[in-house]
Write a protein that holds these residues in place. Sequence first.
Motif, PDB file in Angstrom:
ATOM      1  N   ALA B  38       0.821  -1.206   0.000  1.00 37.84           N
ATOM      2  CA  ALA B  38       0.000   0.000   0.000  1.00 37.84           C
ATOM      3  C   ALA B  38       0.858   1.262   0.000  1.00 37.84           C
ATOM      4  O   ALA B  38       0.337   2.365  -0.056  1.00 37.84           O
ATOM      5  N   ASP B  41       0.444   3.742  -2.696  1.00 39.17           N
ATOM      6  CA  ASP B  41      -0.855   4.414  -2.652  1.00 39.17           C
ATOM      7  C   ASP B  41      -0.898   5.474  -1.552  1.00 39.17           C
ATOM      8  O   ASP B  41      -1.624   6.455  -1.666  1.00 39.17           O
ATOM      9  N   SER B 103      -4.025  -1.623  -0.354  1.00 39.24           N
ATOM     10  CA  SER B 103      -3.626  -0.884  -1.539  1.00 39.24           C
ATOM     11  C   SER B 103      -4.817  -0.696  -2.488  1.00 39.24           C
ATOM     12  O   SER B 103      -5.100   0.415  -2.948  1.00 39.24           O
TER      13      SER B 103
END
Lengths: 322, 293, 392
Positions: B38, B41, B103
């Motif tokens: 993640a 992101d 994510s």
Amino acid sequence: MEKKRFVPRSFLIEVLVLAGIFTLVQYLIVSGLLNEYYQINLSAMCINIILAVSLNLINGFTGQLSLGHAGFMAVGAYAAVVVTTIYSQSFILGLLAACLAAGLAGLIIGVPTLRLKGDYLAIATLGFGEIIRVILQNIDFIGGPAGILGIPRYSTWPWLFGLTIFTIVIIANLINSSYGRAIISVREDEVASELMGINTTNYKVLAFVIGALFAGLAGALYAHYFYIIKPSTFNFLKSFDILVIVVLGGLGSTTGAVIAAIFVTMLTAALQTFPAIRMVLYAVILVVVMVYRPQGLMGNKEWGRRTFGRIWGEKNEPLANK
Amino acid sequence: MLEFLQQLINGLSLGAIYALIALGYTMVYGIIMLINFAHGDIMMVGAYVGFFSIAVLGSNIFAALIFAMLSCAALGVLIEKIAYKPLRNSSRIAALITAIGVSLFLEYFTLFLLTPQQRVFPEAAFPLHKYQIGGLLVSNKDIFIFVLAVILMIALQYIIKRTRTGKAMRAVSLDREAAILMGISVDRTISITFAIGSSLAAAAGVMIGIYYNTINPLMGIIPGLKAFVAAVLGGIGIIPGAMVGGFLMGILETMVSGYGSTLYRDAVAFGVLILILLVKPTGLFGKDTGEKV
Amino acid sequence: MRVSRKLVLLVLMLFALGVLAGCSSKQEGGDKAGGDKAAVETIPVGINVELSGDLASYGSNSRNGMVLAIEEINQAGGVLGKELKAIERDCQSKPDEAMNNSAALVGEKVIAQLGPLTSGAVAGSTPVMMQNKTPLIAPAATAENVTVEEKTGKTLDYIFRVCYLDADQAKRMAEFALNDLKVKNAVIFGSTSDDYAKGLAKYFEEAFIAGGGEIVAKEGYVNGDKDFKATLTKLRSKNPEFIYVPGYYTEVALLIKQARDLDIKVPIGGGDGWDSPDMVKVAGVEALNNTYFANHYSVEDPSPTISSFVKAYEAKYKKLPDSFAALGYDSAKILAQAINDAGEADPAKVAQALAQIKDFPGITGTMSINEKHNPVKKIVVIEYKDGKLVSR
């Protein structure tokens, strides 16, 4: 221990159940009761099962984190399509070519990279998967980024169902054989199994090649069901999708991989009715399942190992859990 | 020669961004052995926070940068608490899948909330100036990104090597059990690691916004992956490794585009990574710890 | 452990509430716009476009155009006395998802499917539409083989499109460069990760060479790239007179900006993928001077149909429509016309009516569907002049 019979009753029952499922679906398709939408999802289910079961062999049973499964799927898909569509050969030849090409790719990639461990192996396999995709994208003979269109639909329900069962039987038996025990020992403790005289590298490569081979098979079935293939279908996100299925089902459980493949296919189909928040819901479900059930739906337990594991595997009790 | 130097400048700016993202990857990995997919992101969220504070609140670039870093630090800590902490004692692959889930969530929740349309960073927030130095074109953005990245890296190095928090981070990374016995609060240390890593990603996100002008909800995927590669290249979990890996990756990509073909750029980047791993299986700076039996 | 799990649950519940609230309020809005008479009979129309994945921004714009058109049609009394009802699906720009969605839509008895955008995803949908004798109108699939069978070259009975072909727009640009801009050599620097841009590059090269020009270099980038300086630095040393950049505006705007930053001042040209209000915002007014692209229409066209479309779109979505929105709008409008022409809501009859469409006044030009199910219409070349779009 039960008395040894030549054909145990449970085996017969399970074969009958499978044959029943097959005949029922076949009847529904032929009679037109099962509409196209359900047929597509059933086929996607079969393909996902093959992908998940084969990746589970690598990630779950051998304990080698591979993130390049979509790459092998791509190799298989393209090899089969080149044989059937460009050279107009039969589907069986296409399937063989797919298995061969993907298995070979698995060998070429597996031999050098399986020396790596853990996350280094993960990134190396991810890298190889992406390299395969980039290469396919740059070969004009097979359509470049546009891919290949107009592939004949050879993947009918008998093929899909038959090959799915074939994959499960082969992999379940492999795991239940002495090879399988060696493979699992690599996962449990590499050093200890090496000390026991097991050539860990060989077994890792073996599992990797077989996993890749079946991914190639799935790729071939995929290509001959959906009429079109293009490199971008097989990017690393596709590998993640397969990995998600495997972990959701439970690492090291073939039953789990099958159930999760069915579950995820149905989930994706069901979420399509909420196009705007589909992916958000999917992500939330993923996180929730993992937080509440990190070992996956099945953990590493199995159902019906007797049946599938019986045919040529040794007839011992199922392996103790873990 | 001139062209080569020009390409080197291009590569350094790109590399600085990769390096900043890679640092967050590597810090999180070093402390809880998790590939935080993640992370790219979080960078995207940082870019959006920066964008909104400039475009809506009208703040200047530095305020936006600090605001983005603070928000993402909070976001990183929150993600760790919600998604990763319950899995701390589970298998690492379960945590990995959770990271993929987080994510996807960040990507598609942003997409849902803010539409998939790209946003354009207001040009006025950081007007471009070009300088001609002996035939080489250098812009103030190049310099800004490079200098800012270096400052942040030095600050990070200082925190890790010279402060008590840094010492605690190193201790937890080295041996969590022992760290607990020494009275270090593991939860707190992990939170701080996420906070710092995420704020670095946010800085990278704002830099991408300034440098390339556009941001969109899926912008984190590819740089995130590249930065992950950079982190592994340098030896994951090792902070100088991530910096070197990031710069190496940036320069490599630019050189492949400049002297080879962009078509094979990603393949070459991965190819070099695999070659390095085959020669040195734990990355450039990785220590071969040997196996504990 | 326990505390954190409760926290997870709490956050999730809050989030679920938020999403539900967002959804329900959206649905209310949709219902109001669609009219509150539930008793009115409806004709379902499938919208199968890219709402997630790399192409989400183009797909959602196109969807916006389609939804706007359907609302306008319904406000004007619908077709055949019935209202059109949009059923949306997200094909994620994957052929298999596109096929799956088409099957689901056909199961819902849609009169036709609008979308997907990319030629690959349309190819995924095609077999399902053909089997079920339901027309598909592709708003923006520009590859040659979308409406014809790959091997035999036979026209596919149920597949239509409202955009021109790659070959035509690339040829238009090549001729424009040679005849109007009077350049003699060019470089091509386009996206290599989609068939759209690769097709444009190929056709441009053919047409440019056929017209007596010379291609001095060919380079490519990958969609999602943000840094083009390396390749631009390389191209600069070739001193081209013209740069052809087939691709989408997300990359092209950055590419042009970076080219001008590197003091490359020659004219730059491209295709309809350029069309977006973001071009000026990203690249800047200055950098865009001396750039040209072939397009379906100009958003600044003063004609009443176009300006009323632009106004309605802006009012509903708070932004200017790009080509994808206009093409989506046209695909829904042309469908309505075909249903009216057919006289009944029967997919096969609608397909026949679509094949007969003549002089349909669309936003993207007046078009007639030819025997290959492609629209015959004019291609405009648009020049960016101090941030304004000037038709050439």
